[in-house]
Design an enzyme around this catalytic site. Structure first.
Site, PDB file in Angstrom:
ATOM      1  N   GLU A 167       0.697  -1.172  -0.009  1.00  0.00           N
ATOM      2  CA  GLU A 167      -0.029  -0.228   0.335  1.00  0.00           C
ATOM      3  C   GLU A 167       0.954   1.297   0.046  1.00  0.00           C
ATOM      4  O   GLU A 167       1.637   1.717   0.842  1.00  0.00           O
ATOM      5  CB  GLU A 167      -0.818   0.012   0.910  1.00  0.00           C
ATOM      6  CG  GLU A 167      -1.824  -0.856   1.578  1.00  0.00           C
ATOM      7  CD  GLU A 167      -3.267  -0.952   1.925  1.00  0.00           C
ATOM      8  OE1 GLU A 167      -3.805  -0.491   1.684  1.00  0.00           O
ATOM      9  OE2 GLU A 167      -2.767  -0.224   3.919  1.00  0.00           O
ATOM     10  N   GLY A 173      -7.021   6.769   0.322  1.00  0.00           N
ATOM     11  CA  GLY A 173      -7.269   7.643   1.130  1.00  0.00           C
ATOM     12  C   GLY A 173      -7.843   8.967   0.359  1.00  0.00           C
ATOM     13  O   GLY A 173      -8.604   9.836  -0.032  1.00  0.00           O
ATOM     14  N   GLY A 234     -10.367   0.391   0.990  1.00  0.00           N
ATOM     15  CA  GLY A 234     -10.646   1.116   2.573  1.00  0.00           C
ATOM     16  C   GLY A 234     -12.216   1.262   2.052  1.00  0.00           C
ATOM     17  O   GLY A 234     -13.298   0.932   1.826  1.00  0.00           O
TER      18      GLY A 234
END
Ligand SMILES: O=C[C@H](O)COP(=O)(O)O
Length: 252
Positions: A167, A173, A234
């Site tokens: 990640e 995000g 997410g």
């Protein structure tokens, strides 16, 4: 052939009723576990209820963190034995948000990884670089060091079962996804590191997810890459419909 793992990491979101509605509306629509592993990483208080609701289905429930100790004076912490006792099957370790905000280190991630295996939990170990590190051309060395540290002392059999989530922190995000080539390049490097450190068998067996602004619109391309075996998602995992689309993509 490695099976994709699609894991939705809810982070600190949803109230209990919303979590239950999500599981009720998705659990019987999950593509067969023979084709894809579908996992929901839920906040601690919901784990017993969600494990119960998902029992007998192809939806697995995971925790987002845990302590490495078995029990003791660790106020506010949750042990691996507690998770196992509840019927949790996976645990996310070393997420960048925990490394950044809750003092998680390579050393604690390694201890937690050993503790996970001791209790029969599958670890999803997160690694990834910051934007500054990428711009300084340090991505490969940062990720390599994180992987080596996390897996230190594991047996080949344990590494075979491990899931690594690459990640890039700058893609989490933010809506900025790494290109599929950028993501695959790092996942390929992780596999090479595991081949050198453990064995080529372990490098072939380990599943490597990509995480960072994955959504139904970009998941196919990411999953088509040679070394990407799933996604840690997410934002796009919070809606049942979107999660099911991601799982569907993982089953192709
Ligand atoms: O654990 C999930 C990752 O941090 C990715 O989050 P995101 O899909 O909202 O970018």
């Amino acid at each position: 052939m490695r099976k994709n793992v699609i894991a939705g990491n809810w982070k600190m979101n949803k109230l209990l009723g919303e979590a239950v509605d999500f599981v009720e509306s998705t659990k019987n629509k999950i593509a067969s576990a023979e084709k894809v592993e579908a996992v929901v990483c839920a906040p601690f208080p919901y784990l017993p209820t969600l494990v119960e609701k998902a029992k007998g289905t192809d939806l697995a429930i995971a925790a987002q963190n845990m302590h490495f100790e078995e029990s003791g004076a660790f106020t506010g912490e949750v042990s691996p034995a507690m998770l196992k006792d509840l019927g949790v099957s996976y645990v996310v370790l070393g997420h960048s948000e925990r490394r950044e905000m809750f003092a998680e280190t390579d050393e604690t991630v390694n201890k937690k990884t050993h503790a996970a295996f001791k209790h029969g939990l599958i670890p999803i170990i997160c690694v990834g670089e910051t934007l500054e590190q990428r711009e300084a051309n340090e991505t490969m060395s940062i990720v390599e060091n994180q992987v080596k540290a996390a897996l230190a002392g594991l047996t080949e059999e344990q590494v075979n079962q491990t899931i690594v989530a690459y990640e890039p922190i700058w893609a989490i995000g933010t809506g900025k996804t790494a290109t599929s080539e950028q993501a695959n390049e790092v996942c390929t490097h992780i596999r090479k590191v595991i081949a050198a450190e453990v064995s080529s068998t372990a490098a072939d067996a380990v599943r490597i997810q990509y995480g960072g602004s994955v959504k139904p619109a970009n998941v196919d391309e990411l999953l088509s890459q040679s070394d990407i075996d799933g996604a840690l998602v997410g934002g796009a995992s919070l809606e049942a419909e979107s999660f099911l689309q991601l799982v569907e993509a993982g089953a192709k």
